[in-house]
Design a protein around this motif. Sequence first.
Motif, PDB file in Angstrom:
ATOM      1  N   SER A 291      -9.805  -1.879   3.324  1.00 17.31           N
ATOM      2  CA  SER A 291      -9.743  -1.708   1.863  1.00 17.31           C
ATOM      3  C   SER A 291      -8.543  -0.837   1.519  1.00 17.31           C
ATOM      4  CB  SER A 291     -11.045  -1.085   1.355  1.00 17.31           C
ATOM      5  OG  SER A 291     -12.130  -1.963   1.563  1.00 17.31           O
ATOM      6  N   ASP A 292      -7.381  -1.267   1.984  1.00 20.24           N
ATOM      7  CA  ASP A 292      -6.160  -0.484   1.839  1.00 20.24           C
ATOM      8  C   ASP A 292      -5.506  -0.738   0.489  1.00 20.24           C
ATOM      9  OD1 ASP A 292      -6.736   0.048   4.480  1.00 20.24           O
ATOM     10  OD2 ASP A 292      -5.155  -1.228   5.283  1.00 20.24           O
ATOM     11  N   SER A 293      -4.884   0.298  -0.050  1.00 20.36           N
ATOM     12  CA  SER A 293      -4.121   0.159  -1.293  1.00 20.36           C
ATOM     13  C   SER A 293      -2.725  -0.364  -0.974  1.00 20.36           C
ATOM     14  CB  SER A 293      -4.026   1.514  -1.997  1.00 20.36           C
ATOM     15  OG  SER A 293      -3.070   2.345  -1.337  1.00 20.36           O
ATOM     16  N   ALA A 294      -1.898  -0.445  -2.004  1.00 19.71           N
ATOM     17  CA  ALA A 294      -0.515  -0.878  -1.812  1.00 19.71           C
ATOM     18  C   ALA A 294       0.267   0.096  -0.936  1.00 19.71           C
ATOM     19  CB  ALA A 294       0.186  -1.029  -3.163  1.00 19.71           C
ATOM     20  N   LEU A 295      -0.197   1.332  -0.817  1.00 18.51           N
ATOM     21  CA  LEU A 295       0.497   2.302   0.031  1.00 18.51           C
ATOM     22  C   LEU A 295       0.455   1.853   1.489  1.00 18.51           C
ATOM     23  CD1 LEU A 295       1.870   4.929   0.747  1.00 18.51           C
ATOM     24  CD2 LEU A 295      -0.274   6.148   0.314  1.00 18.51           C
ATOM     25  N   ALA A 296      -0.737   1.630   2.028  1.00 19.20           N
ATOM     26  CA  ALA A 296      -0.857   1.226   3.433  1.00 19.20           C
ATOM     27  C   ALA A 296      -0.356  -0.188   3.658  1.00 19.20           C
ATOM     28  CB  ALA A 296      -2.299   1.359   3.896  1.00 19.20           C
ATOM     29  N   ASN A 297      -0.613  -1.096   2.706  1.00 22.80           N
ATOM     30  CA  ASN A 297      -0.165  -2.474   2.917  1.00 22.80           C
ATOM     31  C   ASN A 297       1.348  -2.614   2.813  1.00 22.80           C
ATOM     32  OD1 ASN A 297      -2.631  -3.512   3.556  1.00 22.80           O
ATOM     33  ND2 ASN A 297      -3.000  -4.476   1.575  1.00 22.80           N
ATOM     34  N   THR A 298       1.990  -1.777   2.011  1.00 18.38           N
ATOM     35  CA  THR A 298       3.450  -1.784   1.995  1.00 18.38           C
ATOM     36  C   THR A 298       3.992  -1.243   3.309  1.00 18.38           C
ATOM     37  OG1 THR A 298       3.514  -1.550  -0.408  1.00 18.38           O
ATOM     38  CG2 THR A 298       5.516  -0.964   0.772  1.00 18.38           C
ATOM     39  N   ALA A 299       3.298  -0.267   3.881  1.00 21.42           N
ATOM     40  CA  ALA A 299       3.692   0.228   5.210  1.00 21.42           C
ATOM     41  C   ALA A 299       3.606  -0.894   6.232  1.00 21.42           C
ATOM     42  CB  ALA A 299       2.792   1.398   5.615  1.00 21.42           C
ATOM     43  N   ALA A 300       2.493  -1.647   6.226  1.00 20.66           N
ATOM     44  CA  ALA A 300       2.352  -2.768   7.159  1.00 20.66           C
ATOM     45  C   ALA A 300       3.404  -3.838   6.897  1.00 20.66           C
ATOM     46  CB  ALA A 300       0.956  -3.352   7.057  1.00 20.66           C
ATOM     47  N   ALA A 301       3.749  -4.040   5.627  1.00 26.15           N
ATOM     48  CA  ALA A 301       4.743  -5.051   5.276  1.00 26.15           C
ATOM     49  C   ALA A 301       6.122  -4.729   5.851  1.00 26.15           C
ATOM     50  CB  ALA A 301       4.833  -5.196   3.759  1.00 26.15           C
ATOM     51  N   GLN A 302       6.393  -3.454   6.133  1.00 29.03           N
ATOM     52  CA  GLN A 302       7.660  -3.091   6.752  1.00 29.03           C
ATOM     53  C   GLN A 302       7.825  -3.758   8.120  1.00 29.03           C
ATOM     54  OE1 GLN A 302       9.950  -1.129   5.170  1.00 29.03           O
ATOM     55  NE2 GLN A 302       8.594  -0.815   3.414  1.00 29.03           N
ATOM     56  N   LEU A 303       6.693  -4.036   8.785  1.00 26.22           N
ATOM     57  CA  LEU A 303       6.709  -4.695  10.091  1.00 26.22           C
ATOM     58  C   LEU A 303       6.418  -6.187  10.005  1.00 26.22           C
ATOM     59  CD1 LEU A 303       4.798  -2.091  12.312  1.00 26.22           C
ATOM     60  CD2 LEU A 303       7.206  -2.688  12.457  1.00 26.22           C
ATOM     61  N   ALA A 304       6.223  -6.689   8.794  1.00 23.26           N
ATOM     62  CA  ALA A 304       5.805  -8.074   8.610  1.00 23.26           C
ATOM     63  C   ALA A 304       6.734  -9.106   9.242  1.00 23.26           C
ATOM     64  CB  ALA A 304       5.628  -8.375   7.114  1.00 23.26           C
ATOM     65  N   PRO A 322      -3.566   2.880  -7.370  1.00 25.91           N
ATOM     66  CA  PRO A 322      -2.674   3.911  -7.922  1.00 25.91           C
ATOM     67  C   PRO A 322      -1.235   3.798  -7.434  1.00 25.91           C
ATOM     68  CG  PRO A 322      -3.994   4.846  -6.165  1.00 25.91           C
ATOM     69  CD  PRO A 322      -4.476   3.430  -6.351  1.00 25.91           C
ATOM     70  N   PHE A 323      -0.960   2.827  -6.551  1.00 30.31           N
ATOM     71  CA  PHE A 323       0.375   2.725  -5.963  1.00 30.31           C
ATOM     72  C   PHE A 323       0.975   1.336  -6.184  1.00 30.31           C
ATOM     73  CE2 PHE A 323      -2.099   5.676  -3.318  1.00 30.31           C
ATOM     74  CZ  PHE A 323      -1.336   6.825  -3.485  1.00 30.31           C
ATOM     75  N   SER A 324       2.293   1.274  -6.112  1.00 30.66           N
ATOM     76  CA  SER A 324       3.012  -0.001  -6.128  1.00 30.66           C
ATOM     77  C   SER A 324       4.111   0.071  -5.080  1.00 30.66           C
ATOM     78  CB  SER A 324       3.606  -0.280  -7.511  1.00 30.66           C
ATOM     79  OG  SER A 324       4.553   0.726  -7.859  1.00 30.66           O
ATOM     80  N   GLY A 325       4.415  -1.079  -4.502  1.00 28.95           N
ATOM     81  CA  GLY A 325       5.431  -1.112  -3.458  1.00 28.95           C
ATOM     82  C   GLY A 325       5.886  -2.522  -3.187  1.00 28.95           C
ATOM     83  N   ALA A 326       5.384  -3.119  -2.090  1.00 28.63           N
ATOM     84  CA  ALA A 326       5.740  -4.490  -1.743  1.00 28.63           C
ATOM     85  C   ALA A 326       5.322  -5.435  -2.866  1.00 28.63           C
ATOM     86  CB  ALA A 326       5.070  -4.886  -0.431  1.00 28.63           C
ATOM     87  N   ILE A 327       6.084  -6.510  -3.040  1.00 24.78           N
ATOM     88  CA  ILE A 327       5.793  -7.472  -4.106  1.00 24.78           C
ATOM     89  C   ILE A 327       5.393  -8.812  -3.490  1.00 24.78           C
ATOM     90  CG2 ILE A 327       7.369  -6.372  -5.736  1.00 24.78           C
ATOM     91  CD1 ILE A 327       9.333  -8.710  -5.125  1.00 24.78           C
ATOM     92  N   LEU A 328       4.658  -9.603  -4.262  1.00 21.03           N
ATOM     93  CA  LEU A 328       4.283 -10.943  -3.829  1.00 21.03           C
ATOM     94  C   LEU A 328       5.321 -11.929  -4.356  1.00 21.03           C
ATOM     95  CD1 LEU A 328       1.918 -12.388  -2.306  1.00 21.03           C
ATOM     96  CD2 LEU A 328       1.052 -13.002  -4.573  1.00 21.03           C
ATOM     97  N   LEU A 341       8.888   3.982   2.896  1.00 27.05           N
ATOM     98  CA  LEU A 341       7.943   2.896   2.641  1.00 27.05           C
ATOM     99  C   LEU A 341       8.285   2.128   1.364  1.00 27.05           C
ATOM    100  CD1 LEU A 341       4.525   4.656   3.429  1.00 27.05           C
ATOM    101  CD2 LEU A 341       5.904   3.216   4.947  1.00 27.05           C
ATOM    102  N   GLY A 342       8.972   2.784   0.443  1.00 27.11           N
ATOM    103  CA  GLY A 342       9.276   2.145  -0.840  1.00 27.11           C
ATOM    104  C   GLY A 342       8.086   2.092  -1.770  1.00 27.11           C
ATOM    105  N   VAL A 343       7.224   3.105  -1.690  1.00 24.06           N
ATOM    106  CA  VAL A 343       6.005   3.138  -2.498  1.00 24.06           C
ATOM    107  C   VAL A 343       6.135   4.192  -3.591  1.00 24.06           C
ATOM    108  CG1 VAL A 343       3.514   3.609  -2.475  1.00 24.06           C
ATOM    109  CG2 VAL A 343       4.567   2.350  -0.595  1.00 24.06           C
TER     110      VAL A 343
END
Length: 348
Positions: A291-304, A322-328, A341-343
């Motif tokens: 149940s990760d927010s955009a903070l953790a998922n943007t971190a994972a997206a760095q390795l995507a 509460p966060f924004s970072g990676a975009i769809l 991370l770009g968050v």
Amino acid sequence: MRIELETFTVNKRFPLTISRGTTAQTTNLWIKLEHDRIVGWGEASPFSLANSRQSTETLQQALQQIIPQLEAYTPWQRQQIETLLHNTQLPSAAKAAVDMALHDWFGKCVGLPLWQIWGLNCSRIVPTSVTIGINSPAGAQTRVRDWLQFADVRVIKIKLGNPIGITADRAMFLAVKEAATTQDIFVDANGGWNLEDAVEMCNWLADAGVKYIEQPLAQGAEEQLAELKKRSPLPIFVDESCHTSADIPQLARCVDGINIKLMKAGGLTEAIRMVHTARAYGLQVMFGCYSDSALANTAAAQLAPLADYLDLDSHMNLIDDPFSGAILNKGRVIPNHKPGLGVERSAA
């Protein structure tokens, strides 16, 4: 360095039901690590597995206890910090938050996004799946239509392993397939099948066009994976059965891929180790989330760019992230060009 800890609660747009239960809301932890007027951010989100329950309270207590020791270091002392986190047996999600914050700090310090520091190619990022939890056939179709209206969805992951049995799994799968006419469909049983049901479902799902099956057998039943692999026409990925790189060697002969989650692995440092270890054994790689927010998922997206499959959709299912970072973009979770991370904090 100075470290602060804060909790935040997020609510799901669509509650998610898997073989182990339903989640609609979680309280996660936000860590802020400051040194030389640069602040790195990290996230810890709670999760439960068969032999591991990392609650918000457990994670918060563990971080509060370790912070005074961490503050004696600088972010440049990564090896010493990793040794400290290992020796104190910090829960993996708490470790992930610290590791994430250190990476964010470093990227901000040098003024580059992590994917660029690592020399990765974001054009290689594959579409992420969005998840349809266990539901009635009609309810599953409604959930598919909700997702298709809300986002540009290219891949759907169906949660099977219904406690009612595989007849209910088949009915739900067919309902989703009817509603998702152009999307690829993957399946995750979350350990909800026994060996014979898994063999039957793998053959049935292969005929239905599914590309792989994730965690068909329960955590703890790994000795049966070799037999399942012999009898399954589908590639088998493991999630709950594989936490860190140390788990991969004994699994490599009986699976085809692993699902890496930052909270389960303990952060980006270990996730990179897992990628390299998996590749050395000829395994495929997926990145997933809790149940990760955009903070953790943007971190994972760095390795995507290193992944064959992605399941980084949890932040897309939050009504109050509460966060924004990676975009769809065209179904793909793409990190931005901002440093670290770009968050950022989401607009109120």
